[in-house]
Motif scaffolding. Sequence first.
Motif, PDB file in Angstrom:
ATOM      1  N   PRO A 322       0.860  -1.134  -0.117  1.00  0.00           N
ATOM      2  CA  PRO A 322       0.015   0.190   0.153  1.00  0.00           C
ATOM      3  C   PRO A 322       0.977   1.393  -0.144  1.00  0.00           C
ATOM      4  O   PRO A 322       0.626   2.328  -0.753  1.00  0.00           O
ATOM      5  CB  PRO A 322      -0.820  -0.257   1.284  1.00  0.00           C
ATOM      6  CG  PRO A 322       0.040  -1.123   2.159  1.00  0.00           C
ATOM      7  CD  PRO A 322       0.681  -2.061   1.184  1.00  0.00           C
ATOM      8  N   VAL A 323       2.108   1.042   0.551  1.00  0.00           N
ATOM      9  CA  VAL A 323       3.024   2.391   0.730  1.00  0.00           C
ATOM     10  C   VAL A 323       3.512   2.718  -0.779  1.00  0.00           C
ATOM     11  O   VAL A 323       3.237   3.646  -1.284  1.00  0.00           O
ATOM     12  CB  VAL A 323       4.200   2.280   1.556  1.00  0.00           C
ATOM     13  CG1 VAL A 323       5.102   3.290   1.555  1.00  0.00           C
ATOM     14  CG2 VAL A 323       3.679   2.027   3.080  1.00  0.00           C
ATOM     15  N   VAL A 324       4.031   1.564  -1.507  1.00  0.00           N
ATOM     16  CA  VAL A 324       4.561   2.114  -2.868  1.00  0.00           C
ATOM     17  C   VAL A 324       3.269   2.192  -3.836  1.00  0.00           C
ATOM     18  O   VAL A 324       3.507   3.046  -4.542  1.00  0.00           O
ATOM     19  CB  VAL A 324       5.092   0.621  -3.089  1.00  0.00           C
ATOM     20  CG1 VAL A 324       5.321   0.473  -4.812  1.00  0.00           C
ATOM     21  CG2 VAL A 324       6.367   0.181  -2.608  1.00  0.00           C
ATOM     22  N   LEU A 328       3.210   5.587  -6.200  1.00  0.00           N
ATOM     23  CA  LEU A 328       2.726   5.573  -7.493  1.00  0.00           C
ATOM     24  C   LEU A 328       1.606   6.411  -8.020  1.00  0.00           C
ATOM     25  O   LEU A 328       1.446   7.090  -9.138  1.00  0.00           O
ATOM     26  CB  LEU A 328       2.856   4.003  -7.920  1.00  0.00           C
ATOM     27  CG  LEU A 328       4.125   2.983  -7.767  1.00  0.00           C
ATOM     28  CD1 LEU A 328       3.454   1.721  -8.180  1.00  0.00           C
ATOM     29  CD2 LEU A 328       5.154   3.599  -8.515  1.00  0.00           C
ATOM     30  N   ARG A 329       0.660   6.265  -7.067  1.00  0.00           N
ATOM     31  CA  ARG A 329      -0.495   7.089  -7.390  1.00  0.00           C
ATOM     32  C   ARG A 329      -0.333   8.501  -7.467  1.00  0.00           C
ATOM     33  O   ARG A 329      -1.086   9.261  -8.111  1.00  0.00           O
ATOM     34  CB  ARG A 329      -1.714   6.775  -6.367  1.00  0.00           C
ATOM     35  CG  ARG A 329      -3.283   7.352  -6.507  1.00  0.00           C
ATOM     36  CD  ARG A 329      -3.865   7.104  -5.618  1.00  0.00           C
ATOM     37  NE  ARG A 329      -3.569   7.686  -4.244  1.00  0.00           N
ATOM     38  CZ  ARG A 329      -3.961   9.063  -4.106  1.00  0.00           C
ATOM     39  NH1 ARG A 329      -4.777   9.649  -5.103  1.00  0.00           N
ATOM     40  NH2 ARG A 329      -3.743   9.745  -3.009  1.00  0.00           N
ATOM     41  N   THR A 330       0.422   9.049  -6.662  1.00  0.00           N
ATOM     42  CA  THR A 330       0.581  10.558  -6.477  1.00  0.00           C
ATOM     43  C   THR A 330       1.954  11.018  -7.355  1.00  0.00           C
ATOM     44  O   THR A 330       2.450  12.233  -7.382  1.00  0.00           O
ATOM     45  CB  THR A 330       0.962  10.889  -5.183  1.00  0.00           C
ATOM     46  OG1 THR A 330       1.915  10.040  -4.474  1.00  0.00           O
ATOM     47  CG2 THR A 330      -0.419  10.768  -4.297  1.00  0.00           C
ATOM     48  N   GLY A 331       2.558  10.197  -8.098  1.00  0.00           N
ATOM     49  CA  GLY A 331       3.840  10.326  -9.133  1.00  0.00           C
ATOM     50  C   GLY A 331       4.970  10.814  -8.340  1.00  0.00           C
ATOM     51  O   GLY A 331       5.947  11.354  -8.828  1.00  0.00           O
ATOM     52  N   ARG A 332       5.114  10.168  -7.080  1.00  0.00           N
ATOM     53  CA  ARG A 332       6.222  10.303  -6.331  1.00  0.00           C
ATOM     54  C   ARG A 332       7.280   9.265  -6.554  1.00  0.00           C
ATOM     55  O   ARG A 332       7.110   8.170  -6.702  1.00  0.00           O
ATOM     56  CB  ARG A 332       6.085  10.577  -4.914  1.00  0.00           C
ATOM     57  CG  ARG A 332       5.316  11.742  -4.630  1.00  0.00           C
ATOM     58  CD  ARG A 332       5.089  11.767  -2.819  1.00  0.00           C
ATOM     59  NE  ARG A 332       4.152  10.767  -2.621  1.00  0.00           N
ATOM     60  CZ  ARG A 332       4.058  10.189  -1.630  1.00  0.00           C
ATOM     61  NH1 ARG A 332       4.604  10.841  -0.278  1.00  0.00           N
ATOM     62  NH2 ARG A 332       3.025   9.247  -1.157  1.00  0.00           N
ATOM     63  N   PRO A 333       8.416   9.559  -6.822  1.00  0.00           N
ATOM     64  CA  PRO A 333       9.623   8.558  -6.914  1.00  0.00           C
ATOM     65  C   PRO A 333       9.795   7.902  -5.623  1.00  0.00           C
ATOM     66  O   PRO A 333       9.615   8.435  -4.522  1.00  0.00           O
ATOM     67  CB  PRO A 333      10.800   8.884  -7.473  1.00  0.00           C
ATOM     68  CG  PRO A 333      10.685  10.751  -6.845  1.00  0.00           C
ATOM     69  CD  PRO A 333       9.125  10.742  -7.002  1.00  0.00           C
ATOM     70  N   ARG A 374      10.981  -5.379  -3.277  1.00  0.00           N
ATOM     71  CA  ARG A 374      10.084  -6.347  -3.904  1.00  0.00           C
ATOM     72  C   ARG A 374       8.793  -5.810  -4.290  1.00  0.00           C
ATOM     73  O   ARG A 374       8.318  -5.600  -5.712  1.00  0.00           O
ATOM     74  CB  ARG A 374       9.604  -7.476  -2.974  1.00  0.00           C
ATOM     75  CG  ARG A 374      10.875  -8.266  -2.719  1.00  0.00           C
ATOM     76  CD  ARG A 374      11.634  -8.968  -3.922  1.00  0.00           C
ATOM     77  NE  ARG A 374      12.648  -9.748  -3.624  1.00  0.00           N
ATOM     78  CZ  ARG A 374      13.686 -10.232  -4.433  1.00  0.00           C
ATOM     79  NH1 ARG A 374      13.445  -9.952  -5.457  1.00  0.00           N
ATOM     80  NH2 ARG A 374      14.696 -10.871  -3.953  1.00  0.00           N
ATOM     81  N   ALA A 375       8.319  -4.929  -3.468  1.00  0.00           N
ATOM     82  CA  ALA A 375       7.027  -4.253  -3.901  1.00  0.00           C
ATOM     83  C   ALA A 375       7.223  -3.031  -4.955  1.00  0.00           C
ATOM     84  O   ALA A 375       6.398  -2.971  -5.959  1.00  0.00           O
ATOM     85  CB  ALA A 375       6.299  -3.559  -2.747  1.00  0.00           C
ATOM     86  N   ALA A 376       8.306  -2.418  -4.939  1.00  0.00           N
ATOM     87  CA  ALA A 376       8.690  -1.393  -6.135  1.00  0.00           C
ATOM     88  C   ALA A 376       9.052  -2.077  -7.341  1.00  0.00           C
ATOM     89  O   ALA A 376       8.758  -1.422  -8.302  1.00  0.00           O
ATOM     90  CB  ALA A 376       9.518  -0.312  -5.557  1.00  0.00           C
TER      91      ALA A 376
END
Length: 449
Positions: A322-324, A328-333, A374-376
Amino acid sequence: MSAGRLTTQQVAELLGVKVQTVYAYASRGLLSSERVPGGKGSTFDAAEVAALAAGQRRQLPRPGGGGAGGASGAGAEWPSSEPVTVRTELTLIEDGRLYYRGVDAVRFAERHRFEAAVGLLWGVGAEPGVRLVAAPELVAGLRRAGDTLPAGTRLPDRLRVAAAVAASLDPLRFDLRPENVRATGAALIAALVEALPGPWAEPSAEPGPSAEPGPSGEPVRSGESVGVGSGDSLAARLWTRLSAAPPPAGAVDCLDRALVLLADHELAVSTVAARVAASARAHPYAVVSAGLGASDGPLHGAASALAHRVLGEVLAAGDAVPVVSEYLRTGRPIPGLGHRLYPQGDPRAVALLAAVGRLPGAGPVLAAVEQLVRAAGGPRAPIAESANVDLALAAFAQLTGMAVEAGEVIFSVARTAGWLAHAMEEYQAAPLRMRARAVYTGPRPAGLG
Protein backbone atom coordinates in the motif's frame (compact mmCIF):
# COMPACT_ATOMS: atom_id res chain seq x y z
CA MET A 1 51.30 14.82 -40.72
CA SER A 2 47.72 13.54 -41.08
CA ALA A 3 44.92 15.90 -42.03
CA GLY A 4 43.54 17.87 -39.11
CA ARG A 5 46.54 17.21 -36.84
CA LEU A 6 49.16 19.75 -35.73
CA THR A 7 52.60 19.31 -34.20
CA THR A 8 53.41 20.72 -30.79
CA GLN A 9 55.52 23.46 -32.37
CA GLN A 10 52.71 24.41 -34.75
CA VAL A 11 50.25 24.63 -31.86
CA ALA A 12 52.65 26.80 -29.88
CA GLU A 13 53.06 29.18 -32.82
CA LEU A 14 49.31 29.39 -33.47
CA LEU A 15 48.55 30.11 -29.81
CA GLY A 16 51.54 32.37 -29.29
CA VAL A 17 52.80 30.37 -26.30
CA LYS A 18 55.80 28.25 -25.40
CA VAL A 19 55.92 24.52 -26.07
CA GLN A 20 55.80 23.89 -22.31
CA THR A 21 52.52 25.82 -22.15
CA VAL A 22 51.01 23.60 -24.84
CA TYR A 23 51.75 20.56 -22.69
CA ALA A 24 50.28 22.39 -19.69
CA TYR A 25 47.05 22.91 -21.62
CA ALA A 26 47.03 19.23 -22.52
CA SER A 27 47.61 18.15 -18.90
CA ARG A 28 44.47 20.09 -17.84
CA GLY A 29 42.33 18.53 -20.57
CA LEU A 30 42.10 21.72 -22.66
CA LEU A 31 43.79 19.91 -25.56
CA SER A 32 43.91 16.20 -26.34
CA SER A 33 47.17 14.83 -27.69
CA GLU A 34 48.27 11.67 -29.50
CA ARG A 35 51.77 10.26 -29.62
CA VAL A 36 53.41 10.23 -33.06
CA PRO A 37 53.47 6.56 -34.23
CA GLY A 38 56.99 5.21 -34.15
CA GLY A 39 58.50 8.56 -33.28
CA LYS A 40 58.84 11.25 -30.64
CA GLY A 41 56.47 14.09 -29.86
CA SER A 42 52.71 14.50 -29.99
CA THR A 43 50.07 15.79 -32.36
CA PHE A 44 46.96 17.81 -31.56
CA ASP A 45 43.52 18.17 -33.10
CA ALA A 46 43.41 21.32 -35.21
CA ALA A 47 39.76 22.02 -34.35
CA GLU A 48 40.52 21.92 -30.61
CA VAL A 49 43.44 24.29 -31.13
CA ALA A 50 41.23 26.68 -33.08
CA ALA A 51 38.62 26.63 -30.30
CA LEU A 52 41.27 27.29 -27.69
CA ALA A 53 42.67 30.16 -29.76
CA ALA A 54 39.18 31.67 -29.94
CA GLY A 55 38.98 31.54 -26.17
CA GLN A 56 42.31 33.33 -25.88
CA ARG A 57 40.87 36.37 -27.61
CA ARG A 58 39.22 37.11 -24.27
CA GLN A 59 42.76 37.97 -23.02
CA LEU A 60 43.02 35.01 -20.72
CA PRO A 61 46.17 34.45 -18.65
CA ARG A 62 48.81 31.87 -19.49
CA PRO A 63 49.38 29.01 -17.05
CA GLY A 64 51.63 30.18 -14.24
CA GLY A 65 51.41 33.84 -15.24
CA GLY A 66 50.32 36.81 -13.18
CA GLY A 67 50.37 37.18 -9.43
CA ALA A 68 49.48 34.89 -6.56
CA GLY A 69 48.02 31.58 -7.69
CA GLY A 70 48.90 32.25 -11.35
CA ALA A 71 45.98 34.62 -12.10
CA SER A 72 46.71 37.99 -13.68
CA GLY A 73 43.75 39.83 -12.21
CA ALA A 74 40.59 39.58 -10.15
CA GLY A 75 38.50 38.69 -13.20
CA ALA A 76 41.05 36.36 -14.82
CA GLU A 77 39.73 33.08 -16.19
CA TRP A 78 41.26 30.02 -17.78
CA PRO A 79 40.36 28.97 -21.33
CA SER A 80 37.02 27.21 -21.23
CA SER A 81 36.31 26.16 -24.80
CA GLU A 82 36.71 22.51 -23.81
CA PRO A 83 35.27 20.69 -20.79
CA VAL A 84 37.62 20.42 -17.85
CA THR A 85 38.96 16.93 -17.30
CA VAL A 86 39.39 16.19 -13.59
CA ARG A 87 42.21 13.76 -12.99
CA THR A 88 42.11 12.30 -9.49
CA GLU A 89 44.05 9.73 -7.53
CA LEU A 90 41.34 9.45 -4.88
CA THR A 91 38.34 7.36 -5.86
CA LEU A 92 37.53 4.85 -8.57
CA ILE A 93 34.10 3.34 -9.33
CA GLU A 94 34.51 0.42 -11.68
CA ASP A 95 32.81 -2.93 -12.31
CA GLY A 96 30.33 -2.29 -9.52
CA ARG A 97 32.97 -1.66 -6.86
CA LEU A 98 34.26 1.40 -4.99
CA TYR A 99 37.96 1.99 -4.39
CA TYR A 100 39.85 4.57 -2.32
CA ARG A 101 43.35 5.05 -3.78
CA GLY A 102 43.15 1.58 -5.29
CA VAL A 103 41.89 -0.07 -2.09
CA ASP A 104 38.46 -1.75 -2.08
CA ALA A 105 36.39 0.53 0.18
CA VAL A 106 34.03 -2.22 1.34
CA ARG A 107 36.87 -4.48 2.43
CA PHE A 108 38.69 -1.55 3.98
CA ALA A 109 35.60 -0.70 6.02
CA GLU A 110 35.54 -4.21 7.46
CA ARG A 111 38.78 -3.68 9.38
CA HIS A 112 39.41 0.06 9.66
CA ARG A 113 37.72 2.96 11.35
CA PHE A 114 36.82 6.29 9.81
CA GLU A 115 40.04 7.89 11.05
CA ALA A 116 42.00 5.40 8.94
CA ALA A 117 39.87 6.17 5.87
CA VAL A 118 40.61 9.87 6.33
CA GLY A 119 44.32 9.11 6.46
CA LEU A 120 44.08 7.03 3.31
CA LEU A 121 42.18 9.71 1.37
CA TRP A 122 44.40 12.53 2.63
CA GLY A 123 47.57 10.78 1.54
CA VAL A 124 49.09 10.15 4.96
CA GLY A 125 48.13 6.47 5.09
CA ALA A 126 45.71 4.39 7.11
CA GLU A 127 48.51 3.69 9.57
CA PRO A 128 48.24 5.55 11.90
CA GLY A 129 45.40 7.47 10.23
CA VAL A 130 44.26 10.93 11.30
CA ARG A 131 43.30 11.83 14.86
CA LEU A 132 40.11 13.89 14.62
CA VAL A 133 40.07 16.34 17.52
CA ALA A 134 39.09 19.99 17.91
CA ALA A 135 40.67 22.51 20.27
CA PRO A 136 38.58 23.38 23.36
CA GLU A 137 38.46 27.04 22.31
CA LEU A 138 36.93 26.10 18.95
CA VAL A 139 34.39 23.78 20.57
CA ALA A 140 33.41 26.49 23.07
CA GLY A 141 32.92 29.02 20.27
CA LEU A 142 30.76 26.65 18.28
CA ARG A 143 28.60 25.83 21.26
CA ARG A 144 28.07 29.52 22.02
CA ALA A 145 26.98 30.03 18.42
CA GLY A 146 24.76 26.95 18.58
CA ASP A 147 23.04 28.24 21.71
CA THR A 148 21.81 31.27 19.76
CA LEU A 149 19.96 29.12 17.21
CA PRO A 150 16.25 28.33 17.61
CA ALA A 151 15.56 25.11 19.45
CA GLY A 152 14.04 23.48 16.38
CA THR A 153 17.00 24.15 14.09
CA ARG A 154 17.65 21.12 11.89
CA LEU A 155 20.88 19.24 12.55
CA PRO A 156 22.15 19.68 8.94
CA ASP A 157 21.61 23.43 9.30
CA ARG A 158 23.70 23.38 12.47
CA LEU A 159 26.52 21.80 10.47
CA ARG A 160 26.41 24.65 7.96
CA VAL A 161 26.46 27.24 10.75
CA ALA A 162 29.35 25.42 12.44
CA ALA A 163 31.47 25.49 9.27
CA ALA A 164 30.97 29.25 8.91
CA VAL A 165 31.65 29.98 12.58
CA ALA A 166 34.76 27.78 12.60
CA ALA A 167 36.09 29.74 9.62
CA SER A 168 35.59 33.05 11.44
CA LEU A 169 37.60 31.73 14.38
CA ASP A 170 40.60 30.73 12.25
CA PRO A 171 42.71 33.69 11.07
CA LEU A 172 45.09 31.33 9.22
CA ARG A 173 42.39 29.66 7.16
CA PHE A 174 43.89 30.92 3.90
CA ASP A 175 47.06 28.87 4.36
CA LEU A 176 46.46 26.25 1.67
CA ARG A 177 49.58 24.16 2.15
CA PRO A 178 48.63 20.46 2.38
CA GLU A 179 49.83 20.07 5.95
CA ASN A 180 47.72 23.03 7.07
CA VAL A 181 44.66 21.83 5.17
CA ARG A 182 44.97 18.43 6.83
CA ALA A 183 45.24 19.99 10.29
CA THR A 184 42.33 22.32 9.58
CA GLY A 185 40.26 19.48 8.20
CA ALA A 186 40.87 17.17 11.15
CA ALA A 187 39.73 19.88 13.56
CA LEU A 188 36.75 20.79 11.39
CA ILE A 189 35.42 17.23 11.12
CA ALA A 190 35.62 16.88 14.89
CA ALA A 191 34.08 20.34 15.34
CA LEU A 192 31.08 19.46 13.17
CA VAL A 193 30.29 16.63 15.56
CA GLU A 194 30.90 18.74 18.67
CA ALA A 195 28.61 21.47 17.32
CA LEU A 196 25.60 19.15 17.40
CA PRO A 197 23.41 19.18 20.53
CA GLY A 198 24.36 16.72 23.28
CA PRO A 199 26.01 14.64 24.41
CA TRP A 200 23.23 12.59 25.94
CA ALA A 201 25.27 9.45 26.55
CA GLU A 202 28.82 8.50 27.27
CA PRO A 203 30.98 7.25 24.38
CA SER A 204 30.74 3.56 23.63
CA ALA A 205 33.04 1.17 25.44
CA GLU A 206 33.27 -1.42 22.70
CA PRO A 207 36.03 -4.07 22.69
CA GLY A 208 39.54 -2.80 22.15
CA PRO A 209 41.84 -3.46 19.17
CA SER A 210 41.78 -7.02 17.96
CA ALA A 211 42.49 -8.98 14.83
CA GLU A 212 40.39 -11.94 15.97
CA PRO A 213 36.82 -12.52 14.74
CA GLY A 214 34.04 -11.14 16.88
CA PRO A 215 31.08 -13.11 18.21
CA SER A 216 29.33 -12.91 14.85
CA GLY A 217 32.33 -14.36 13.04
CA GLU A 218 33.08 -11.01 11.40
CA PRO A 219 36.50 -9.42 11.94
CA VAL A 220 36.72 -6.74 14.61
CA ARG A 221 38.15 -3.61 13.04
CA SER A 222 41.49 -2.36 14.19
CA GLY A 223 41.64 0.50 16.66
CA GLU A 224 45.44 0.52 16.37
CA SER A 225 45.16 1.63 12.75
CA VAL A 226 43.88 5.02 13.85
CA GLY A 227 45.92 5.52 16.97
CA VAL A 228 42.85 5.84 19.19
CA GLY A 229 40.70 3.52 21.26
CA SER A 230 37.07 2.72 20.47
CA GLY A 231 35.72 5.16 23.04
CA ASP A 232 37.72 8.00 21.47
CA SER A 233 36.62 7.32 17.89
CA LEU A 234 34.68 9.93 15.98
CA ALA A 235 31.88 7.41 15.50
CA ALA A 236 31.51 6.97 19.28
CA ARG A 237 31.27 10.74 19.74
CA LEU A 238 28.84 11.11 16.84
CA TRP A 239 26.56 8.46 18.36
CA THR A 240 26.00 10.65 21.43
CA ARG A 241 24.78 13.44 19.14
CA LEU A 242 22.35 11.28 17.18
CA SER A 243 20.83 9.06 19.85
CA ALA A 244 19.62 9.66 23.40
CA ALA A 245 20.15 5.98 24.26
CA PRO A 246 23.35 4.05 24.95
CA PRO A 247 24.47 2.17 21.85
CA PRO A 248 23.56 -1.52 21.65
CA ALA A 249 26.35 -4.00 20.98
CA GLY A 250 27.96 -3.33 17.61
CA ALA A 251 26.05 -0.11 16.88
CA VAL A 252 29.03 2.24 17.05
CA ASP A 253 31.00 -0.13 14.86
CA CYS A 254 28.13 -0.07 12.34
CA LEU A 255 28.07 3.74 12.41
CA ASP A 256 31.84 3.75 11.87
CA ARG A 257 31.42 1.49 8.85
CA ALA A 258 28.84 3.86 7.39
CA LEU A 259 31.26 6.78 7.77
CA VAL A 260 34.00 4.86 5.94
CA LEU A 261 31.71 3.84 3.09
CA LEU A 262 30.45 7.41 2.62
CA ALA A 263 33.80 9.20 2.88
CA ASP A 264 34.05 9.80 -0.88
CA HIS A 265 32.26 8.89 -4.09
CA GLU A 266 34.27 10.30 -6.96
CA LEU A 267 32.74 13.42 -8.58
CA ALA A 268 29.33 13.49 -6.92
CA VAL A 269 27.56 16.83 -7.26
CA SER A 270 28.68 18.09 -3.82
CA THR A 271 32.27 17.12 -4.61
CA VAL A 272 32.14 19.08 -7.85
CA ALA A 273 30.90 22.08 -5.86
CA ALA A 274 33.76 21.62 -3.41
CA ARG A 275 36.32 21.42 -6.21
CA VAL A 276 34.90 24.53 -7.87
CA ALA A 277 35.38 26.41 -4.60
CA ALA A 278 38.91 25.06 -4.25
CA SER A 279 39.63 26.02 -7.85
CA ALA A 280 38.94 29.64 -6.85
CA ARG A 281 41.32 29.07 -3.90
CA ALA A 282 38.57 29.24 -1.33
CA HIS A 283 39.80 28.15 2.10
CA PRO A 284 38.94 24.67 3.46
CA TYR A 285 35.95 25.89 5.50
CA ALA A 286 34.44 27.49 2.40
CA VAL A 287 35.10 24.29 0.43
CA VAL A 288 33.16 22.30 3.03
CA SER A 289 30.41 24.93 3.05
CA ALA A 290 30.11 24.54 -0.73
CA GLY A 291 29.81 20.78 -0.34
CA LEU A 292 27.23 21.13 2.43
CA GLY A 293 25.18 23.52 0.31
CA ALA A 294 25.13 21.22 -2.71
CA SER A 295 24.21 18.22 -0.56
CA ASP A 296 21.17 19.94 0.98
CA GLY A 297 18.80 18.89 -1.79
CA PRO A 298 16.55 15.82 -1.75
CA LEU A 299 18.48 14.14 -4.56
CA HIS A 300 21.82 13.97 -2.76
CA GLY A 301 22.72 14.29 0.91
CA ALA A 302 19.12 14.59 2.08
CA ALA A 303 18.00 11.51 0.14
CA SER A 304 18.38 9.34 3.24
CA ALA A 305 15.72 11.41 5.01
CA LEU A 306 13.20 10.55 2.29
CA ALA A 307 14.21 6.90 2.52
CA HIS A 308 13.82 7.08 6.31
CA ARG A 309 10.23 8.30 5.93
CA VAL A 310 9.16 5.69 3.38
CA LEU A 311 10.74 2.92 5.45
CA GLY A 312 8.89 4.21 8.51
CA GLU A 313 5.64 4.09 6.53
CA VAL A 314 6.31 0.46 5.59
CA LEU A 315 7.06 -0.44 9.20
CA ALA A 316 3.91 1.29 10.42
CA ALA A 317 1.70 -0.35 7.79
CA GLY A 318 3.28 -3.75 8.15
CA ASP A 319 3.22 -4.09 4.36
CA ALA A 320 5.08 -2.26 1.61
CA VAL A 321 2.47 -2.73 -1.12
CA PRO A 322 0.00 0.00 0.00
CA VAL A 323 2.89 2.39 0.63
CA VAL A 324 4.38 1.83 -2.81
CA SER A 325 0.93 2.05 -4.37
CA GLU A 326 0.37 5.48 -2.84
CA TYR A 327 3.74 6.71 -4.09
CA LEU A 328 2.91 5.51 -7.59
CA ARG A 329 -0.60 7.01 -7.46
CA THR A 330 0.75 10.44 -6.53
CA GLY A 331 3.61 10.30 -9.02
CA ARG A 332 6.34 10.40 -6.41
CA PRO A 333 9.59 8.50 -6.97
CA ILE A 334 10.26 5.80 -4.39
CA PRO A 335 13.42 6.84 -2.53
CA GLY A 336 16.32 4.61 -1.58
CA LEU A 337 16.25 2.32 -4.61
CA GLY A 338 18.87 1.85 -7.33
CA HIS A 339 21.98 3.82 -8.29
CA ARG A 340 22.98 4.70 -11.82
CA LEU A 341 26.67 4.04 -11.11
CA TYR A 342 25.89 0.57 -9.77
CA PRO A 343 23.55 -1.18 -12.24
CA GLN A 344 24.28 -4.47 -10.45
CA GLY A 345 23.57 -3.09 -6.98
CA ASP A 346 25.18 -0.60 -4.59
CA PRO A 347 28.05 -2.38 -2.76
CA ARG A 348 27.95 0.18 0.05
CA ALA A 349 24.34 -0.70 0.77
CA VAL A 350 25.08 -4.42 0.75
CA ALA A 351 27.92 -3.94 3.25
CA LEU A 352 26.00 -1.57 5.51
CA LEU A 353 22.83 -3.64 5.55
CA ALA A 354 24.91 -6.70 6.45
CA ALA A 355 26.30 -4.78 9.43
CA VAL A 356 22.83 -3.56 10.40
CA GLY A 357 21.62 -7.14 10.27
CA ARG A 358 24.00 -8.08 13.09
CA LEU A 359 22.48 -5.54 15.48
CA PRO A 360 19.89 -6.61 18.07
CA GLY A 361 16.31 -6.55 16.77
CA ALA A 362 17.23 -5.93 13.14
CA GLY A 363 14.75 -8.47 11.71
CA PRO A 364 11.68 -6.25 11.23
CA VAL A 365 13.67 -3.39 9.69
CA LEU A 366 15.50 -5.63 7.22
CA ALA A 367 12.20 -7.31 6.35
CA ALA A 368 10.72 -3.88 5.61
CA VAL A 369 13.66 -3.09 3.33
CA GLU A 370 13.14 -6.33 1.42
CA GLN A 371 9.40 -5.75 1.17
CA LEU A 372 10.00 -2.26 -0.22
CA VAL A 373 12.42 -3.51 -2.86
CA ARG A 374 10.07 -6.32 -3.91
CA ALA A 375 6.95 -4.14 -3.98
CA ALA A 376 8.69 -1.46 -6.04
CA GLY A 377 10.22 -3.86 -8.53
CA GLY A 378 7.78 -6.77 -8.59
CA PRO A 379 8.28 -10.42 -7.59
CA ARG A 380 11.47 -10.57 -9.65
CA ALA A 381 12.87 -7.16 -8.88
CA PRO A 382 16.11 -6.56 -10.80
CA ILE A 383 19.27 -6.00 -8.82
CA ALA A 384 19.39 -2.43 -10.13
CA GLU A 385 16.19 -1.75 -8.16
CA SER A 386 17.75 -2.96 -4.91
CA ALA A 387 18.46 -0.81 -1.88
CA ASN A 388 21.06 1.91 -2.26
CA VAL A 389 23.15 3.40 0.51
CA ASP A 390 20.45 5.97 1.35
CA LEU A 391 18.00 3.21 2.25
CA ALA A 392 20.74 1.37 4.17
CA LEU A 393 21.37 4.53 6.21
CA ALA A 394 17.65 4.86 6.79
CA ALA A 395 17.49 1.26 8.03
CA PHE A 396 20.30 1.95 10.50
CA ALA A 397 18.60 5.12 11.76
CA GLN A 398 15.19 3.43 12.05
CA LEU A 399 16.60 0.47 13.96
CA THR A 400 18.55 2.62 16.42
CA GLY A 401 15.77 5.16 16.97
CA MET A 402 17.63 8.06 15.41
CA ALA A 403 15.91 11.12 13.95
CA VAL A 404 14.98 11.46 10.28
CA GLU A 405 17.95 13.81 9.82
CA ALA A 406 20.52 11.33 11.16
CA GLY A 407 21.42 9.88 7.76
CA GLU A 408 22.08 13.33 6.33
CA VAL A 409 24.34 14.18 9.26
CA ILE A 410 26.28 10.93 8.89
CA PHE A 411 26.65 11.60 5.17
CA SER A 412 27.86 15.18 5.67
CA VAL A 413 30.39 14.37 8.40
CA ALA A 414 31.78 11.48 6.37
CA ARG A 415 31.88 13.29 3.03
CA THR A 416 33.72 16.25 4.57
CA ALA A 417 36.81 14.03 4.45
CA GLY A 418 36.32 13.48 0.72
CA TRP A 419 35.59 17.13 -0.04
CA LEU A 420 38.84 18.16 1.61
CA ALA A 421 40.80 15.41 -0.14
CA HIS A 422 39.53 16.73 -3.48
CA ALA A 423 40.29 20.29 -2.38
CA MET A 424 43.92 19.35 -1.70
CA GLU A 425 44.14 17.93 -5.22
CA GLU A 426 42.50 21.01 -6.71
CA TYR A 427 44.82 23.38 -4.86
CA GLN A 428 47.68 21.81 -6.82
CA ALA A 429 45.96 22.38 -10.19
CA ALA A 430 45.71 25.59 -12.18
CA PRO A 431 43.37 28.07 -10.48
CA LEU A 432 39.95 29.02 -11.83
CA ARG A 433 39.86 26.12 -14.27
CA MET A 434 36.52 24.72 -13.07
CA ARG A 435 34.33 26.82 -15.35
CA ALA A 436 31.57 25.36 -17.50
CA ARG A 437 31.00 26.75 -20.99
CA ALA A 438 27.63 28.48 -21.44
CA VAL A 439 25.59 28.28 -24.63
CA TYR A 440 23.47 31.44 -24.76
CA THR A 441 19.85 30.79 -25.81
CA GLY A 442 18.26 34.14 -24.93
CA PRO A 443 17.33 37.01 -27.23
CA ARG A 444 20.14 38.46 -29.28
CA PRO A 445 21.24 41.96 -28.28
CA ALA A 446 20.26 44.72 -30.66
CA GLY A 447 22.83 45.31 -33.37
CA LEU A 448 24.57 41.92 -33.04
CA GLY A 449 22.47 40.16 -35.67
